[in-house]
Design an enzyme around this catalytic site. Structure first.
Site, short mmCIF file in Angstrom:
data_model
loop_
_atom_site.label_atom_id
_atom_site.label_comp_id
_atom_site.label_asym_id
_atom_site.label_seq_id
_atom_site.Cartn_x
_atom_site.Cartn_y
_atom_site.Cartn_z
N ASP A 1 -10.21 19.46 -0.61
CA ASP A 1 -11.53 19.10 -1.16
C ASP A 1 -11.60 19.36 -2.66
O ASP A 1 -12.48 18.84 -3.35
CB ASP A 1 -12.63 19.88 -0.44
CG ASP A 1 -12.47 21.39 -0.55
OD1 ASP A 1 -11.33 21.88 -0.46
OD2 ASP A 1 -13.49 22.09 -0.71
N TYR B 1 -5.48 23.89 -9.58
CA TYR B 1 -5.14 23.61 -8.19
C TYR B 1 -5.54 22.19 -7.81
O TYR B 1 -4.73 21.42 -7.27
CB TYR B 1 -5.84 24.64 -7.29
CG TYR B 1 -5.74 24.36 -5.82
CD1 TYR B 1 -4.49 24.33 -5.17
CD2 TYR B 1 -6.88 24.12 -5.05
CE1 TYR B 1 -4.40 24.06 -3.80
CE2 TYR B 1 -6.79 23.85 -3.69
CZ TYR B 1 -5.56 23.82 -3.08
OH TYR B 1 -5.47 23.56 -1.73
N ILE C 1 11.57 22.59 -1.26
CA ILE C 1 11.09 21.22 -1.51
C ILE C 1 10.95 20.91 -3.00
O ILE C 1 10.72 19.76 -3.37
CB ILE C 1 9.76 20.93 -0.77
CG1 ILE C 1 8.62 21.84 -1.25
CG2 ILE C 1 9.95 21.02 0.74
CD1 ILE C 1 7.25 21.41 -0.75
N TYR D 1 0.94 25.29 -3.14
CA TYR D 1 0.53 26.48 -3.92
C TYR D 1 -0.99 26.52 -3.79
O TYR D 1 -1.68 25.66 -4.34
CB TYR D 1 0.97 26.33 -5.37
CG TYR D 1 0.72 27.57 -6.22
CD1 TYR D 1 1.77 28.38 -6.62
CD2 TYR D 1 -0.57 27.93 -6.62
CE1 TYR D 1 1.55 29.52 -7.39
CE2 TYR D 1 -0.80 29.06 -7.39
CZ TYR D 1 0.27 29.85 -7.77
OH TYR D 1 0.05 30.97 -8.53
N GLN E 1 -0.40 28.66 7.46
CA GLN E 1 -1.41 28.54 8.52
C GLN E 1 -1.24 27.26 9.33
O GLN E 1 -1.13 27.29 10.55
CB GLN E 1 -2.82 28.57 7.90
CG GLN E 1 -3.17 29.89 7.23
CD GLN E 1 -4.67 29.96 6.97
OE1 GLN E 1 -5.45 30.30 7.86
NE2 GLN E 1 -5.07 29.63 5.76
#
Length: 288
Positions: free
Chosen positions: A103, A126, A38, A62, A11
């Site tokens: 966040d 995450y 990467i 991810y 995005q």
């Protein structure tokens, strides 16, 4: 200046590509995994050296929050270790690094907007791997700028806005969580902020960026349907515990944007104005 943008098919990467046309004073290298893995330390070092890269904007991550709980190793490789490889390669060339974060480095138990000085406390794989990536980047590259964002959407890829439009057209009713509060971020606005930082000169440190204002996922969905002209689907509020997910979600994840606004002199649009812009583009695309 030679700029490497990783995760170019995502995005934010796509929005950076669009805005690069307005910023033609730089030379760009847009890569995704096909052009540059990467997670391959040697490949990263060679690419940055061979192309004389002056700035890396790492848009790769991810981001499948629930899947991450079962794919910790892959998630850590992409969100944590890869950012270290990019940072090392940048430092070796005296280049700068913009590392995009989230966040989710906070657990969302607060009730006032999170500033950059607040102590991170992630409670998902995450979030843990993204925080580790921030720390790795700052440790290994002295010219690192971290930008944390939230609730990202755009006309590209899969995201909440597109999903709610699709479901709104398919269903007569829809339940959406109302007790998780945050701020949506239009990826094009984030890309604009990144370009503002590039033009003015990278100032290392941690920054927060999302659109202005606050809402719940329920409020967000109601606005999406209104702007997309969907009137046949009734949207109802759900409690978080009525919609079980593998990874815990922050109940409150509003980011304080004062620092990035002051440092780079940028104005940030309200989330509804940006949502209207994005949905307008989506509707144009669907009519072609």
């Amino acid at each position: 200046m030679n700029i490497l943008i990783t995760g170019a098919n995502g995005q934010l990467g796509n929005e950076m590509r669009v805005l690069s046309a307005e910023n033609q004073q730089y030379t760009y290298f847009f890569t995704d995994v096909q052009e540059l893995d990467i997670c391959d330390e040697q490949a990263v070092r060679a690419f940055v050296s061979d192309h004389a890269i002056d700035l890396i904007v790492n848009c790769a991550a991810y981001t499948a929050v629930d899947k991450a709980e079962d794919n910790r190793e892959l998630c850590d490789k992409l969100n944590h270790l890869a950012s270290g490889y990019l940072a090392e390669a940048a430092e070796a060339r005296g280049a700068a690094l913009i590392q995009v974060s989230t966040d989710y480095v906070f657990d969302g138990t607060g009730h006032i907007p999170y500033t950059e000085e607040m102590q991170p406390c992630p409670n998902s794989v995450y979030g843990i791997t993204k925080l580790a990536g921030e720390e790795e980047a700052m440790r290994k590259c002295s010219r690192t700028m971290i930008i944390r964002t939230a609730w990202l959407y755009s006309i590209y890829g899969n995201n909440f806005v597109k999903t709610m439009i699709r479901l709104g057209r398919e269903r007569e009713s829809l339940g959406v969580v109302f007790d998780q509060i945050g701020t949506p971020t239009y990826a094009r606005d984030l890309a604009r902020a990144i370009f503002a930082a590039i033009r003015q000169g990278i100032v290392p440190g941690i920054y927060h960026f999302s659109n202005e204002g606050v809402c719940s996922w329920y409020d967000f969905t109601v606005a999406i349907h209104r702007l997309a002209g969907i009137t046949t689907c009734k949207v109802g509020p759900l409690h978080t515990d009525e919609y079980p997910a593998k990874a815990p979600r922050p109940a409150y994840s509003v980011l304080d944007k004062t620092k990035i606004k002051k440092t780079f002199g940028i104005e940030i649009p309200h989330w509804e104005a940006s949502l209207a812009e994005c949905i307008g583009k989506l509707l144009e695309e669907s009519e072609k």
